[in-house]
Scaffold this active site. Structure first.
Site, PDB file in Angstrom:
ATOM      1  N   GLU A 114       7.728 -14.765  26.760  1.00 12.76           N
ATOM      2  CA  GLU A 114       8.136 -14.830  28.157  1.00 12.76           C
ATOM      3  C   GLU A 114       9.646 -14.742  28.278  1.00 12.76           C
ATOM      4  OE1 GLU A 114       6.514 -18.528  29.449  1.00 12.76           O
ATOM      5  OE2 GLU A 114       4.475 -17.881  29.024  1.00 12.76           O
ATOM      6  N   CYS A 127      16.886 -15.647  31.155  1.00 12.48           N
ATOM      7  CA  CYS A 127      16.686 -16.528  30.005  1.00 12.48           C
ATOM      8  C   CYS A 127      15.800 -15.777  29.010  1.00 12.48           C
ATOM      9  CB  CYS A 127      16.017 -17.810  30.496  1.00 12.48           C
ATOM     10  SG  CYS A 127      15.662 -18.986  29.194  1.00 12.48           S
ATOM     11  N   CYS A 134       8.353 -21.937  17.792  1.00 10.30           N
ATOM     12  CA  CYS A 134       9.592 -22.519  17.270  1.00 10.30           C
ATOM     13  C   CYS A 134       9.223 -23.533  16.204  1.00 10.30           C
ATOM     14  CB  CYS A 134      10.369 -23.198  18.388  1.00 10.30           C
ATOM     15  SG  CYS A 134      11.969 -23.849  17.849  1.00 10.30           S
ATOM     16  N   CYS A 138      10.793 -30.036  18.506  1.00  8.72           N
ATOM     17  CA  CYS A 138      11.308 -31.112  19.368  1.00  8.72           C
ATOM     18  C   CYS A 138      10.153 -31.745  20.152  1.00  8.72           C
ATOM     19  CB  CYS A 138      12.370 -30.570  20.314  1.00  8.72           C
ATOM     20  SG  CYS A 138      13.756 -29.862  19.427  1.00  8.72           S
ATOM     21  N   CYS A 141       9.494 -30.722  23.937  1.00  3.25           N
ATOM     22  CA  CYS A 141       9.502 -29.300  24.301  1.00  3.25           C
ATOM     23  C   CYS A 141       8.121 -28.678  24.147  1.00  3.25           C
ATOM     24  CB  CYS A 141      10.511 -28.565  23.425  1.00  3.25           C
ATOM     25  SG  CYS A 141      10.508 -26.772  23.682  1.00  3.25           S
ATOM     26  N   GLY A 186      12.061 -20.496  21.236  1.00  3.67           N
ATOM     27  CA  GLY A 186      12.651 -20.302  19.921  1.00  3.67           C
ATOM     28  C   GLY A 186      14.038 -20.874  19.754  1.00  3.67           C
ATOM     29  N   GLU A 187      14.422 -21.023  18.480  1.00  2.00           N
ATOM     30  CA  GLU A 187      15.759 -21.499  18.132  1.00  2.00           C
ATOM     31  C   GLU A 187      16.562 -20.279  17.660  1.00  2.00           C
ATOM     32  OE1 GLU A 187      17.932 -24.095  18.089  1.00  2.00           O
ATOM     33  OE2 GLU A 187      19.184 -22.663  17.011  1.00  2.00           O
ATOM     34  N   SER A 218      22.013 -21.008  23.144  1.00  2.00           N
ATOM     35  CA  SER A 218      21.766 -22.454  23.041  1.00  2.00           C
ATOM     36  C   SER A 218      21.095 -22.772  21.720  1.00  2.00           C
ATOM     37  CB  SER A 218      20.860 -22.884  24.197  1.00  2.00           C
ATOM     38  OG  SER A 218      20.489 -24.239  24.054  1.00  2.00           O
ATOM     39  N   SER A 240      22.088 -28.501  22.288  1.00  2.00           N
ATOM     40  CA  SER A 240      21.161 -29.498  22.819  1.00  2.00           C
ATOM     41  C   SER A 240      21.441 -30.843  22.158  1.00  2.00           C
ATOM     42  CB  SER A 240      19.719 -29.053  22.546  1.00  2.00           C
ATOM     43  OG  SER A 240      19.486 -27.821  23.196  1.00  2.00           O
ATOM     44  N   LEU A 241      22.247 -31.642  22.832  1.00  2.00           N
ATOM     45  CA  LEU A 241      22.604 -32.965  22.295  1.00  2.00           C
ATOM     46  C   LEU A 241      21.405 -33.904  22.481  1.00  2.00           C
ATOM     47  CD1 LEU A 241      24.877 -34.795  21.156  1.00  2.00           C
ATOM     48  CD2 LEU A 241      25.489 -35.323  23.523  1.00  2.00           C
ATOM     49  N   ASN A 242      21.041 -34.107  23.728  1.00  2.00           N
ATOM     50  CA  ASN A 242      19.777 -34.781  24.083  1.00  2.00           C
ATOM     51  C   ASN A 242      19.648 -36.247  23.704  1.00  2.00           C
ATOM     52  OD1 ASN A 242      19.046 -32.364  25.154  1.00  2.00           O
ATOM     53  ND2 ASN A 242      17.532 -31.840  23.594  1.00  2.00           N
ATOM     54  N   CYS A 359      12.761 -24.777  32.025  1.00  2.00           N
ATOM     55  CA  CYS A 359      13.136 -25.087  30.638  1.00  2.00           C
ATOM     56  C   CYS A 359      12.048 -25.892  29.961  1.00  2.00           C
ATOM     57  CB  CYS A 359      14.375 -25.977  30.600  1.00  2.00           C
ATOM     58  SG  CYS A 359      15.829 -25.215  31.216  1.00  2.00           S
TER      59      CYS A 359
HETATM   60  N1  SAH Z   1      16.049 -23.771  20.947  1.00  2.00           N
HETATM   61  C1  SAH Z   1      17.232 -23.810  21.719  1.00  2.00           C
HETATM   62  C2  SAH Z   1      17.138 -23.028  23.006  1.00  2.00           C
HETATM   63  C3  SAH Z   1      15.856 -23.120  23.785  1.00  2.00           C
HETATM   64  S1  SAH Z   1      15.532 -24.651  24.573  1.00  2.00           S
HETATM   65  C4  SAH Z   1      17.648 -25.240  21.998  1.00  2.00           C
HETATM   66  O1  SAH Z   1      16.878 -26.138  21.735  1.00  2.00           O
HETATM   67  O2  SAH Z   1      18.777 -25.429  22.448  1.00  2.00           O
HETATM   68  C5  SAH Z   1      16.686 -24.628  25.930  1.00  2.00           C
HETATM   69  C6  SAH Z   1      16.999 -26.011  26.501  1.00  2.00           C
HETATM   70  O3  SAH Z   1      15.838 -26.544  27.157  1.00  2.00           O
HETATM   71  C7  SAH Z   1      17.404 -27.021  25.439  1.00  2.00           C
HETATM   72  O4  SAH Z   1      18.583 -27.690  25.821  1.00  2.00           O
HETATM   73  C8  SAH Z   1      16.248 -27.994  25.411  1.00  2.00           C
HETATM   74  O5  SAH Z   1      16.682 -29.278  25.040  1.00  2.00           O
HETATM   75  C9  SAH Z   1      15.740 -27.919  26.845  1.00  2.00           C
HETATM   76  N2  SAH Z   1      14.348 -28.329  27.025  1.00  2.00           N
HETATM   77  C10 SAH Z   1      13.311 -28.122  26.193  1.00  2.00           C
HETATM   78  N3  SAH Z   1      12.178 -28.653  26.720  1.00  2.00           N
HETATM   79  C11 SAH Z   1      12.516 -29.191  27.921  1.00  2.00           C
HETATM   80  C12 SAH Z   1      11.767 -29.841  28.952  1.00  2.00           C
HETATM   81  N4  SAH Z   1      10.463 -30.031  28.860  1.00  2.00           N
HETATM   82  N5  SAH Z   1      12.435 -30.246  30.052  1.00  2.00           N
HETATM   83  C13 SAH Z   1      13.764 -30.010  30.174  1.00  2.00           C
HETATM   84  N6  SAH Z   1      14.503 -29.377  29.249  1.00  2.00           N
HETATM   85  C14 SAH Z   1      13.889 -28.969  28.119  1.00  2.00           C
HETATM   86 FE1  SF4 Z   2      12.692 -25.172  19.599  1.00  2.77          FE
HETATM   87 FE2  SF4 Z   2      14.652 -25.563  21.405  1.00  2.77          FE
HETATM   88 FE3  SF4 Z   2      12.094 -26.268  21.956  1.00  2.77          FE
HETATM   89 FE4  SF4 Z   2      13.512 -27.640  20.157  1.00  2.77          FE
HETATM   90  S1  SF4 Z   2      13.967 -27.464  22.366  1.00  2.77           S
HETATM   91  S2  SF4 Z   2      11.385 -26.948  19.908  1.00  2.77           S
HETATM   92  S3  SF4 Z   2      14.709 -26.034  19.197  1.00  2.77           S
HETATM   93  S4  SF4 Z   2      12.844 -24.214  21.617  1.00  2.77           S
END
Ligand code: SAH
Ligand code: SF4
Length: 371
Positions: A114, A127, A134, A138, A141, A186-187, A218, A240-242, A359
């Site tokens: 997508e 995007c 991936c 995480c 995600c 994906g990463e 990202s 992605s600090l998170n 996202c």
């Molecule tokens: N893999 C890369 C890029 C794709 S994810 C990464 O992790 O940075 C893009 C962004 O979406 C990241 O910052 C991730 O933390 C955020 N993200 C993933 N799942 C989410 C969700 N369910 N709600 C809000 N943000 C999310």
């Molecule tokens: Fe992969 Fe980014 Fe999702 Fe983490 S947040 S599983 S690195 S796509």
């Protein structure tokens, strides 16, 4: 959800066995320099021919050699014999109430991916996905529910943009993709070579000519790749600090066990940033997990002195997720702590969540569309 009447008929994908075994090089996956070298060594043709082919592929979006009308018939035949044009098939375009469009695309092997078009201040941000699934895993995600099936090739990444331009052209409102974010499935740094190649192709002024200032990649923090990335391509970086401390981050992002906050932040401090640019620190806000004022204070301390801005992303739910979205008050409280300490803070209220395009809702399967 509605469907655009203009969705183009998807070209029939190559049969699985043939696509998988086709030994011919994919010209669309080559940078201009790679294409020029191939054209010289395989065809004995000049750089001018390479310019023409690159223009057809990446400025005009040609999907077969026959379309390249300023090349002679024998040259087109010779190209078709020795090379192929890779890419994706467009299956469907879904439109959300807020104007976000989700392109459903399919690889030649039948995997679905997508890519999302997000209207923002009269401009369109796309995007793009870099992998099918991936492997970072995480916890918050949705993409992570799907194991990594494979890396996308440079032509499959680039083709997401070419299809988007095509869909926008057919809509006929004169819109084009203005900004590109590698934040889909994906990463990106786990598919390093193809991602870097796709960036070089997309930025090339003989093709789509998207400025490096308008592209953001990202990453979840793959430290060794990050160390190379800034030297290889000068696009914007988002991380992605998170989380505000290691135990919390390891629970969310398993690679934090190896590349912990100390290593990550040290790498970012040494990152070769272009003048006037800042790293975007993304922070997914999860209710009662990482959204307290104490968390915000720890984040402020961690990032002190780093040229960055903070992008807060209130969690987007998906079926079966164990996290919740914090209240708007909790989001404001978190943001205020950072603002008071001098940070630039933006809050990303995701768009397109009624079609599973927000996202962390992408899974190539439309399942999240039911949320
Ligand atoms: N893999 C890369 C890029 C794709 S994810 C990464 O992790 O940075 C893009 C962004 O979406 C990241 O910052 C991730 O933390 C955020 N993200 C993933 N799942 C989410 C969700 N369910 N709600 C809000 N943000 C999310
Ligand atoms: Fe992969 Fe980014 Fe999702 Fe983490 S947040 S599983 S690195 S796509």
């Amino acid at each position: 959800m509605s469907e655009l009447p203009i969705a183009s008929p998807a070209p029939a994908p190559a049969p699985v066995a043939r696509a998988a075994l086709d030994p011919r090089p994919d010209l669309k996956a080559m940078t201009h320099a790679e294409l020029a070298a191939w054209v010289a060594s395989e065809l004995g043709e000049s750089r001018f021919r390479a310019d023409q082919i690159f223009h057809w592929l990446h400025a005009r979006g040609a999907r077969d050699f026959d379309a390249m009308s300023n090349l002679s018939k024998p040259l087109r035949a010779s190209l078709a014999e020795r090379a192929r044009i890779g890419g994706l098939a467009l299956e469907d375009v879904m439109v959300a109430k807020d104007g976000t469009r989700k392109l459903l695309l399919r690889t030649a092997q039948g995997d679905r991916i997508e890519s999302v078009l997000i209207p923002m201040d009269e401009r369109i941000t796309q995007c793009v996905s870099s992998q099918v699934g991936c492997k970072i895993g995480c916890d918050f995600c949705f993409t992570a529910r799907m194991p990594l099936r494979r890396n996308l090739t440079a032509s499959e990444i680039t083709d997401q943009l070419l299809w988007a331009q095509h869909v926008l052209a057919e809509e006929g409102r004169g819109e084009r993709v203005a900004n590109l974010v590698y934040m889909g499935m994906g990463e990106p740094l786990d598919n390093y070579d193809n991602v870097v190649r796709s960036l070089r192709i997309i930025m090339d002024d003989r093709g789509q000519n998207i400025s490096s200032r308008r592209i953001t990649v990202s990453s979840s923090g793959v430290v060794p790749k990050l160390e190379r990335f800034g030297h290889d391509v000068p696009v914007n970086l988002a991380i992605s600090l998170n989380a505000s401390h290691d135990a919390q981050r390891t629970e969310l992002i398993p690679i934090n066990k190896v590349w912990n906050l100390d290593k990550l932040i040290a790498t970012l401090r040494a990152y070769p940033l272009q003048a006037r640019r800042r790293i975007t620190m993304e922070y997914v806000l999860l209710a009662d997990f990482n959204d307290t004022a104490d968390d915000a204070q720890r984040v402020a301390k961690l990032l002190r002195g780093l040229r960055c801005k903070v992008n807060l992303i209130p969690f987007n739910p998906w079926p079966g997720a164990k996290y919740r979205r914090p209240s708007p008050e909790a989001v404001d409280r978190f943001a205020q702590v950072l603002v008071d300490r001098g940070y630039t803070v933006t809050v990303r209220y995701s768009k397109g969540d009624d079609i599973g395009a927000a996202c962390g809702q992408l899974d190539g399967n439309q399942v999240a569309a039911a949320v």
